[in-house]
Design an enzyme around this catalytic site. Sequence first.
Site, PDB file in Angstrom:
ATOM      1  N   ASP A 150       0.846  -1.213  -0.032  1.00 20.08           N
ATOM      2  CA  ASP A 150       0.032  -0.001   0.083  1.00 20.08           C
ATOM      3  C   ASP A 150       0.879   1.272  -0.008  1.00 20.08           C
ATOM      4  OD1 ASP A 150      -2.689   1.049   0.550  1.00 20.08           O
ATOM      5  OD2 ASP A 150      -1.742   1.993   2.175  1.00 20.08           O
ATOM      6  N   GLU A 229       1.799  -0.584  -4.883  1.00 16.87           N
ATOM      7  CA  GLU A 229       0.821   0.338  -5.240  1.00 16.87           C
ATOM      8  C   GLU A 229       1.448   1.702  -5.759  1.00 16.87           C
ATOM      9  OE1 GLU A 229      -1.550   2.606  -2.607  1.00 16.87           O
ATOM     10  OE2 GLU A 229      -3.319   2.969  -3.816  1.00 16.87           O
TER      11      GLU A 229
HETATM   12  C1  NOJ Z   1      -4.205   3.380  -0.857  1.00 18.04           C
HETATM   13  C2  NOJ Z   1      -5.449   2.354  -0.667  1.00 18.04           C
HETATM   14  O1  NOJ Z   1      -5.668   1.838  -1.713  1.00 18.04           O
HETATM   15  C3  NOJ Z   1      -6.725   3.216  -0.171  1.00 18.04           C
HETATM   16  O2  NOJ Z   1      -7.946   2.571  -0.210  1.00 18.04           O
HETATM   17  C4  NOJ Z   1      -5.965   3.660   1.247  1.00 18.04           C
HETATM   18  O3  NOJ Z   1      -7.074   4.479   1.822  1.00 18.04           O
HETATM   19  C5  NOJ Z   1      -4.935   4.498   1.228  1.00 18.04           C
HETATM   20  N1  NOJ Z   1      -3.876   3.762   0.765  1.00 18.04           N
HETATM   21  C6  NOJ Z   1      -4.294   4.522   2.728  1.00 18.04           C
HETATM   22  O4  NOJ Z   1      -3.801   3.260   3.283  1.00 18.04           O
END
Ligand code: NOJ
Length: 530
Positions: A150, A229
């Site tokens: 993430d 991500e």
């Molecule tokens: C990216 C995630 O995909 C999202 O859903 C989340 O709110 C943020 N990171 C914070 O962890």
Amino acid sequence: MRFGSPRTSLPPNWDCGYDISDYCNVAPEYGTLDDFKLFLDESHKRNIRVILDLVLNHTSDEHAWFLESKSSRANPKADWYVWVDTPPNNWQSCFDGDAWTYAPERGQYYYHYFMKQQPDLNWHNPEVKQAMWDAARFWLDLGVDGYRLDAIGTIYEDPKRTPHSVPMNLAELRRFSDLAKTPKELKLKDKYWHDMFKHQWGQAGLHDLMQELRAVMNEYGGDRMLVGEDDNIDYMGNGNDELHLVFNFPLMRTERLTPQHIRKNQKERLKRLNSLPVEKGWACNTLGNHDSSRIRTRYGDKLHDAELARLHAGLILTLKGTAFLYNGEEIGMTDYMLTDISQVKDTMGIWYYHAIVTGMGVHPEEALARTAEMTRDKNRTPMQWSKNSNAGFSPQDITPWLPVNPNYKDGINVKDQTQSPYSLLNYYQHLINVRKQSPALIFGEYTPIHAAAKDYFAFLRHTDSQKVVVVLNFSNKRLELDLTKVKEVKARTLHTLFSSADHSQKKQDLHALAINPFEIFIAEVKSTHG
Ligand code: NOJ
């Protein structure tokens, strides 16, 4: 550290689980750790791999680490988060305004890139790293196949803590973005978003950290993987020492998917992936996830939404690279706009609604419309399993987490689509089977053909053993393509592997290959005698 003891309290859920209060357990609403082990074993028996989301940047403010850290400046974990005596700058949290929040227990402020309930860990502290790598090992020991990492870009901040230069705060910038219409305003909006957060992500230190995590993965056998991500291919290091994959987000960062956009995207990404110094990088494509509007809504044109949903599925399943599909896309789920602020669960949306109603005097009706549009709730409504009440997601007497999209009654549900041979679900299954049986579609190189065409996107996928041609018609016109000048195809025969239209003949005419409006056509190129 003790892992996996039964949970005594409900998890906080300020950010749909991205505010973790225990890295080594399962939130009770999803079951228990034993349930997870069973799920993992049963998945593996069916040859399904399981990867988990690993949130490195922040924990919940209810995590024991943070509770200790905020309890006193003398606590052994005092330095596990980012603490300051007074806010050193105007940094914003991308979810709820100021990035510095006061903790009276310590008489200090802590930093958070996301919500104030998601304090950032101090990754300069080696103990933090070790604790997180241990958490990663906990699930790897159980047998998980990898991690989606993430928000890796947000792990470090500019050490000089340079203030941002945008003449507004987050709420004002969101409002400015909502109202931006002209090309000049739209460009300025993008610049402001970049400038507001550029000191808070993509900072030095990330590559060393990704290498460390890769080394942790390498302690384990099997074919385990890390996907970041992030779209930055730099996080794949030399091709063999950082992440296995990053997402091709630039592909989906467009209002409309056009052949020109896709070709340009593929050219840039594949060139970069192919030039990693030690090992070529592998592509990873997606058109949607839990943070973005659903494919059918986002890329529909309101006239041909069903056809376009099929075409876009065809695109993602034929491009070179691993395809990531978000649940519900396979039955054509659409965004659902909430109609009352009390329904909104996405904290970012609730915060924005109140910020513009109370802070800027925006009429509640308009604020609700904006909120419904910007919140991620619209694409997180319950999965639609059947046309029973609550779409079969929860029993009738249970109120689900978010309202169910009423279109489950109109065939947008798994059960109905399983029974209908022409459904989108069957289309996905068929296409995935074709892909699985075709080495060229899995491993093959990508070569665009007819690269100036505006109405359609055509390309070859080829390995030494198989050559496949793919045509995606993005227009509502019937096309006749002359493939006789394409050197890889000419003097050969095309054998249809898949088509969204009815190609009754198996062998196709190379001089005038007929492609229906919005058709996806896949054929194997064979020698004429084959
Ligand atoms: C990216 C995630 O995909 C999202 O859903 C989340 O709110 C943020 N990171 C914070 O962890």
